[in-house]
Design a protein around this motif. Sequence first.
Motif, PDB file in Angstrom:
ATOM      1  N   ARG A  71       8.145  -1.111  24.031  1.00  0.00           N
ATOM      2  CA  ARG A  71       7.107  -1.759  24.826  1.00  0.00           C
ATOM      3  C   ARG A  71       6.522  -2.973  24.129  1.00  0.00           C
ATOM      4  N   TYR A  72       6.399  -2.945  22.811  1.00  0.00           N
ATOM      5  CA  TYR A  72       5.678  -4.009  22.114  1.00  0.00           C
ATOM      6  C   TYR A  72       6.576  -4.894  21.253  1.00  0.00           C
ATOM      7  N   ARG A  73       7.298  -4.287  20.323  1.00  0.00           N
ATOM      8  CA  ARG A  73       8.008  -5.123  19.361  1.00  0.00           C
ATOM      9  C   ARG A  73       9.232  -5.808  19.962  1.00  0.00           C
ATOM     10  N   LEU A  74      10.068  -5.058  20.666  1.00  0.00           N
ATOM     11  CA  LEU A  74      11.312  -5.622  21.187  1.00  0.00           C
ATOM     12  C   LEU A  74      11.079  -6.844  22.074  1.00  0.00           C
ATOM     13  N   PRO A  75      10.190  -6.792  23.065  1.00  0.00           N
ATOM     14  CA  PRO A  75      10.007  -7.998  23.893  1.00  0.00           C
ATOM     15  C   PRO A  75       9.442  -9.179  23.124  1.00  0.00           C
ATOM     16  N   ALA A  76       8.391  -8.939  22.318  1.00  0.00           N
ATOM     17  CA  ALA A  76       7.675 -10.050  21.692  1.00  0.00           C
ATOM     18  C   ALA A  76       8.449 -10.659  20.535  1.00  0.00           C
ATOM     19  N   TYR A  77       8.942  -9.817  19.660  1.00  0.00           N
ATOM     20  CA  TYR A  77       9.530 -10.290  18.411  1.00  0.00           C
ATOM     21  C   TYR A  77      11.018 -10.587  18.541  1.00  0.00           C
ATOM     22  N   HIS A  78      11.700  -9.819  19.335  1.00  0.00           N
ATOM     23  CA  HIS A  78      13.160  -9.887  19.356  1.00  0.00           C
ATOM     24  C   HIS A  78      13.700 -10.643  20.569  1.00  0.00           C
ATOM     25  N   LEU A  79      13.353 -10.186  21.773  1.00  0.00           N
ATOM     26  CA  LEU A  79      13.987 -10.736  22.965  1.00  0.00           C
ATOM     27  C   LEU A  79      13.554 -12.168  23.251  1.00  0.00           C
ATOM     28  N   ARG A  80      12.281 -12.477  23.042  1.00  0.00           N
ATOM     29  CA  ARG A  80      11.843 -13.865  23.272  1.00  0.00           C
ATOM     30  C   ARG A  80      12.521 -14.811  22.291  1.00  0.00           C
ATOM     31  N   ARG A  81      12.693 -14.367  21.060  1.00  0.00           N
ATOM     32  CA  ARG A  81      13.379 -15.195  20.064  1.00  0.00           C
ATOM     33  C   ARG A  81      14.806 -15.489  20.518  1.00  0.00           C
ATOM     34  N   VAL A  82      15.523 -14.453  20.945  1.00  0.00           N
ATOM     35  CA  VAL A  82      16.900 -14.638  21.385  1.00  0.00           C
ATOM     36  C   VAL A  82      16.956 -15.537  22.625  1.00  0.00           C
ATOM     37  N   ASP A  83      16.061 -15.300  23.561  1.00  0.00           N
ATOM     38  CA  ASP A  83      16.051 -16.101  24.788  1.00  0.00           C
ATOM     39  C   ASP A  83      15.812 -17.575  24.489  1.00  0.00           C
ATOM     40  N   HIS A  84      14.768 -17.884  23.732  1.00  0.00           N
ATOM     41  CA  HIS A  84      14.408 -19.281  23.521  1.00  0.00           C
ATOM     42  C   HIS A  84      15.438 -20.028  22.673  1.00  0.00           C
ATOM     43  N   LEU A  85      15.990 -19.363  21.661  1.00  0.00           N
ATOM     44  CA  LEU A  85      16.899 -20.068  20.762  1.00  0.00           C
ATOM     45  C   LEU A  85      18.313 -20.165  21.318  1.00  0.00           C
ATOM     46  N   SER A  86      18.684 -19.310  22.256  1.00  0.00           N
ATOM     47  CA  SER A  86      19.974 -19.474  22.936  1.00  0.00           C
ATOM     48  C   SER A  86      19.861 -20.520  24.039  1.00  0.00           C
ATOM     49  N   MET A  87      18.790 -20.441  24.821  1.00  0.00           N
ATOM     50  CA  MET A  87      18.615 -21.407  25.901  1.00  0.00           C
ATOM     51  C   MET A  87      18.309 -22.805  25.385  1.00  0.00           C
ATOM     52  N   ALA A  88      17.896 -22.914  24.131  1.00  0.00           N
ATOM     53  CA  ALA A  88      17.739 -24.238  23.528  1.00  0.00           C
ATOM     54  C   ALA A  88      19.056 -24.999  23.544  1.00  0.00           C
ATOM     55  N   SER A  89      20.162 -24.257  23.553  1.00  0.00           N
ATOM     56  CA  SER A  89      21.494 -24.867  23.602  1.00  0.00           C
ATOM     57  C   SER A  89      22.197 -24.591  24.929  1.00  0.00           C
ATOM     58  N   SER A  90      21.443 -24.234  25.952  1.00  0.00           N
ATOM     59  CA  SER A  90      21.998 -23.983  27.288  1.00  0.00           C
ATOM     60  C   SER A  90      23.020 -22.849  27.271  1.00  0.00           C
ATOM     61  N   ASP A  93      15.670 -29.271   7.850  1.00  0.00           N
ATOM     62  CA  ASP A  93      15.716 -30.189   8.987  1.00  0.00           C
ATOM     63  C   ASP A  93      15.732 -29.439  10.312  1.00  0.00           C
ATOM     64  N   LEU A  94      16.236 -28.186  10.296  1.00  0.00           N
ATOM     65  CA  LEU A  94      16.305 -27.390  11.514  1.00  0.00           C
ATOM     66  C   LEU A  94      14.973 -26.739  11.870  1.00  0.00           C
ATOM     67  N   MET A  95      14.120 -26.539  10.873  1.00  0.00           N
ATOM     68  CA  MET A  95      12.936 -25.719  11.108  1.00  0.00           C
ATOM     69  C   MET A  95      12.015 -26.285  12.176  1.00  0.00           C
ATOM     70  N   THR A  96      11.885 -27.613  12.218  1.00  0.00           N
ATOM     71  CA  THR A  96      11.025 -28.214  13.235  1.00  0.00           C
ATOM     72  C   THR A  96      11.572 -27.962  14.631  1.00  0.00           C
ATOM     73  N   ASP A  97      12.900 -28.089  14.796  1.00  0.00           N
ATOM     74  CA  ASP A  97      13.512 -27.800  16.101  1.00  0.00           C
ATOM     75  C   ASP A  97      13.281 -26.351  16.501  1.00  0.00           C
ATOM     76  N   VAL A  98      13.454 -25.443  15.556  1.00  0.00           N
ATOM     77  CA  VAL A  98      13.291 -24.023  15.857  1.00  0.00           C
ATOM     78  C   VAL A  98      11.854 -23.713  16.256  1.00  0.00           C
ATOM     79  N   VAL A  99      10.901 -24.214  15.499  1.00  0.00           N
ATOM     80  CA  VAL A  99       9.492 -23.976  15.793  1.00  0.00           C
ATOM     81  C   VAL A  99       9.133 -24.530  17.170  1.00  0.00           C
ATOM     82  N   ARG A 100       9.654 -25.697  17.501  1.00  0.00           N
ATOM     83  CA  ARG A 100       9.332 -26.303  18.791  1.00  0.00           C
ATOM     84  C   ARG A 100       9.888 -25.466  19.939  1.00  0.00           C
ATOM     85  N   HIS A 101      11.117 -24.996  19.827  1.00  0.00           N
ATOM     86  CA  HIS A 101      11.706 -24.214  20.916  1.00  0.00           C
ATOM     87  C   HIS A 101      11.062 -22.841  21.048  1.00  0.00           C
TER      88      HIS A 101
END
Length: 620
Positions: free
Chosen positions: A455-474, A331-339
Amino acid sequence: MCRIYGTFNVHSDQAELRRVADLMHHGGPDAQGVAHRPDWALGNNRLSIMDPEGGAQPYHLGRVTVVFNGEIYNHRELRTRLAGLGFHFDDLCDGSILPALYITYGDRFAEHLDGMYSVAVMDLRETPRMVLATDDSGMKPLYYHWDRGAGRFHFASELPALLGFAGVKAEEDEAGLDAYLTSKTPFGNRTMFRGVQVFPPAATVLLSHRDGLRIKQRPMAHEQGLRPDKDRTLEEAGDQLRDLLSEEVSRLLIADAPVAAVTSGGLDSSLVTALAAQALRDSGGTGSLHTFNIAYTGTWPSDERAYAAEVARAAGTTHHQVEVDPATFPDLMTDVVRHLGQPNADPITLSTFSLFRAVRDAGFKVALTGDAADELFSGYSRMTQAVAAHHGSSWIDGYLDHLAAVPGALRRSLYTDEYAFAVNAVGPALPPGIRRILHSSPGTRLQRIGAVEQRYRLPAYHLRRVDHLSMASSVEVRLPFTQPSVVRFASTLTDEQRLVPGLGVKRALYQAAQGLIPRSVLERPKQPFTLPVTAMLTPGQRLWTLARDVLSPQTLRADGRIRPERVDALFDEQANRPSDTVSLALWSLMSHQLWRQEFFATAKTPITLHTPVRVLQEAA
């Protein structure tokens, strides 16, 4: 912390701008503001962390308008400097110094910032121009659509919001599936949407009617020419690193909102937790640090709650044990994919989303984490294997396979003939700079790997994931390990202070943690902080049922890129001989299909492969 968006040479009405803002309301629920003119707009959704009573955006100073997302940790020093030049500030919010900073230093204003940020400036003093900037590590991304022919530009902090503009169509980059499976999410400036890109870290972007769009990349912190200090001992490096991290953690605790810490039970987050708890005691503040750990209902491999609880007891924190029932994951996967806006193949996305929701529900707006330490201080097993490999270039392929959601040989066996031909015609899924750095850049093998990771992996794979999924909950996440001073210090470590096969990884960091966290945590075997998907993706589990449904032969045949019979074989193998490789492949394919269903109404109809005509003619 905020969400920002805007346009240049585009006429947007109020309803369109309100729609875009609403799509990012979760990331800025405290206030909204927009500056709207006939051919440009800048908007902001605010999550109030510093000076809640001030900080109204957009900021205006004469004919300069600014919107900003993130935190500027040296804003007090900058405010003092700018006040000495005659500027006046109406509040103490960190972003309020930005218009004066831009007027003073022009396009080089970002070189004076210490923090995590994305900034957009509209300068109307002479010829109208827009200037945008991203931070040195890529913690606060900006997605954009640039119509070169018409000169129209749109940007936003999140992909779904960018797609909310009428001039930005949600069209799938069909070759993006290959890029996603090759690196778990597209690297570089690429996204999974055709015509939509993301600015790189440490970027300054200039936009005008005359010159169009120009992207200048500033040196990232690890690229500033620092060399390893070969005269320093491991003990001395550990002492210096501990002092530096203590200073940065103390700075990152400053906020006009409640601050907590995420404690996974591993070295990185445990060290941040210990330093934060100590800093709060030293400051004489009342109350203790609150810490959060996530675990799963039932008995699963790699459960770290006992280690996290031990760290919390040793640090004297108020500890919150978050427990999530795996039965809720489908049930969570759709929310995660959207954010996220596009697939990220790490199953930890579900846990991350659930954890920050619990942090928010407990009343916290800011959380410190230990993210990025492995990239800086060489903590991954793929690094050890690459360093220990024989001389020659074959180690590069092995290292890159470790970055993949699906290893190369298995990936190629999954593709239909048509799709294999199309992706071969398009070219490499990875940015060409990656192989160039690994093969021929100066420095040791480990230094070259670190450059690729940062330069490549940390921003794309790691930091964007943390940013979007934390800010999804303010919730604003602050990362001590991505502070420029820490990144620069890591560049001064020798290979032996980072990693020695047989002796351990992150050696300087372990040295820094001596005496601060329990020995049981320091001496425990290293394990990845992730969801135990191999155990959870088995017959009888809800994730198995969801994967079977999403990856049905009918769906895959309609898509036209993945062989249904090969996916059925993977399900059979996972049912009889579960493995991390197969479970991650199934998870990744399922996540991709769920993303298509979320963003494309035609997800179950055949796609058209846009193979370059030039290549087709050559092949014929």
